[in-house]
Design a protein around this motif. Structure first.
Motif, PDB file in Angstrom:
ATOM      1  N   GLN A   9      27.867 -35.551   9.134  1.00  0.00           N
ATOM      2  CA  GLN A   9      28.419 -36.588   9.993  1.00  0.00           C
ATOM      3  C   GLN A   9      27.401 -36.964  11.060  1.00  0.00           C
ATOM      4  N   GLU A  30      32.872 -40.450  21.649  1.00  0.00           N
ATOM      5  CA  GLU A  30      33.811 -40.211  20.553  1.00  0.00           C
ATOM      6  C   GLU A  30      35.221 -40.104  21.132  1.00  0.00           C
ATOM      7  N   SER A  51      37.933 -38.509  19.285  1.00  0.00           N
ATOM      8  CA  SER A  51      38.720 -37.505  18.581  1.00  0.00           C
ATOM      9  C   SER A  51      38.082 -36.129  18.750  1.00  0.00           C
ATOM     10  N   THR A 107      33.833 -32.027  11.070  1.00  0.00           N
ATOM     11  CA  THR A 107      34.764 -33.122  10.839  1.00  0.00           C
ATOM     12  C   THR A 107      35.463 -33.409  12.150  1.00  0.00           C
ATOM     13  N   GLN A 108      36.394 -34.357  12.154  1.00  0.00           N
ATOM     14  CA  GLN A 108      37.184 -34.675  13.335  1.00  0.00           C
ATOM     15  C   GLN A 108      38.665 -34.610  13.004  1.00  0.00           C
ATOM     16  N   LEU A 109      39.471 -34.214  13.986  1.00  0.00           N
ATOM     17  CA  LEU A 109      40.912 -34.284  13.813  1.00  0.00           C
ATOM     18  C   LEU A 109      41.344 -35.750  13.804  1.00  0.00           C
ATOM     19  N   SER A 110      42.525 -36.002  13.266  1.00  0.00           N
ATOM     20  CA  SER A 110      42.942 -37.382  13.018  1.00  0.00           C
ATOM     21  C   SER A 110      43.367 -38.143  14.273  1.00  0.00           C
ATOM     22  N   GLU A 111      43.767 -37.417  15.338  1.00  0.00           N
ATOM     23  CA  GLU A 111      44.261 -38.097  16.528  1.00  0.00           C
ATOM     24  C   GLU A 111      43.120 -38.795  17.266  1.00  0.00           C
ATOM     25  N   VAL A 112      43.369 -40.024  17.728  1.00  0.00           N
ATOM     26  CA  VAL A 112      42.370 -40.822  18.434  1.00  0.00           C
ATOM     27  C   VAL A 112      42.876 -41.105  19.846  1.00  0.00           C
ATOM     28  N   ASN A 172      45.750 -27.766  12.859  1.00  0.00           N
ATOM     29  CA  ASN A 172      44.691 -28.780  12.808  1.00  0.00           C
ATOM     30  C   ASN A 172      45.155 -30.102  13.409  1.00  0.00           C
ATOM     31  N   MET A 173      45.691 -30.026  14.620  1.00  0.00           N
ATOM     32  CA  MET A 173      46.149 -31.229  15.303  1.00  0.00           C
ATOM     33  C   MET A 173      45.917 -31.074  16.804  1.00  0.00           C
TER      34      MET A 173
END
Length: 211
Positions: free
Chosen positions: A52, A77, A79, A91-96, A133-134
C-alpha cells in the motif's frame, strides 16, 4: 542498518511488537514516507512494505496488540492503519473519519484488545476494537485544537493529561454509556462540557477531571 531511505520527515513514530514470532519487530508508521517501515531488530533487516501507498501526513499515533500494530490517522489519511507483522502486510479498517481525524504521537494506549486514542484536533476519542477489526469515535469533546497529545494505561483506565484542553481525560472501559464527573473539591469547579456519544459503543465511559 538496511538500505538508504530517501526523503524528509518520513517516519515520526514507531512501536515494538513483543509477542510470538514477531517479537523484536519494530513498526514505523508513515508520516511523509508513504509506506510502512518494519525493522527486525533480531536480524537487523529493514523493509518498506510495498502493498500500500499512503498519503502524506498520514500517521504518528500507534499501539501494538499481539502481533499487529494499529495507527490512528493524523489527517492525510482518514482511516485506521493495521500492520500485520507476521505476514508483513498493511491495510486499513473500513471506517472513514472526515472531520479533523487528528491523533498525535503518544496518544494511543491499549487496554486488553481495545485501543483508545485521545483526540488532538479530532472531536472525539477514537476506539479501536482489535477483536472485531473495527473502530468508532466516542463522545464529543468541545475544546478546540491541540486538546491531548499523550496518554497511558493505569488501573484499568486510560489517563490523558491536557495539552491545550482544560481537563484530564480518563477513559474507562467499565460502563455501558459515556458519563462525566466533576472533581471532588471544596471549591466549585468550572462547568464541565457535556459529552454526547456519536454512537452507542458497549462498555466504555469517559470521565474528565479539572486541573
Amino acid at each position: 542498518i538496511g538500505p538508504t531511505i530517501g526523503g524528509n520527515y518520513k517516519y515520526a513514530s514507531c512501536v515494538a511488537v513483543q509477542e510470538g514470532s514477531s517479537r523484536g519487530k519494530i513498526v514505523c508508521a508513515p508520516y511523509l514516507a508513504g509506506k510502512v517501515l518494519i525493522i527486525n531488530s533480531n536480524t537487523d533487516t529493514v523493509i518498506q512494505l510495498t502493498d500500500q501507498t499512503y498519503q502524506i501526513f498520514a500517521y504518528v499515533a500507534c499501539a501494538p496488540v499481539f502481533t499487529r500494530v494499529f495507527c490512528a490517522p493524523i489527517g492525510g489519511e482518514k482511516s485506521v492503519l493495521v500492520v500485520d507483522t507476521v505476514n508483513e502486510a498493511s491495510t486499513q479498517l473500513s471506517e472513514v473519519y472526515t472531520t479533523s481525524p487528528t491523533y498525535e504521537q503518544g496518544s494511543c494506549a491499549a487496554l486488553g484488545l481495545t485501543i483508545f486514542c485521545a483526540p488532538s484536533d479530532a472531536p472525539s476519542v477514537l476506539v479501536i476494537d482489535t477483536s472485531r477489526n473495527m473502530s468508532y469515535q466516542l463522545g464529543t469533546i468541545q475544546y478546540g485544537l491541540n486538546k491531548y497529545r499523550s496518554c497511558t494505561p493505569a488501573n484499568g483506565r486510560v489517563i490523558c493529561p491536557p495539552y491545550d484542553a482544560k481537563y484530564v481525560l480518563a477513559i474507562s472501559p467499565d460502563s455501558l454509556a459515556p458519563s462525566t464527573s466533576a472533581p471532588s473539591t471544596s471549591v466549585a469547579p468550572s462547568p464541565i462540557p457535556s459529552i454526547s456519544p456519536t454512537l452507542s459503543p458497549s462498555h466504555v465511559s469517559i470521565r474528565r477531571r479539572c486541573v
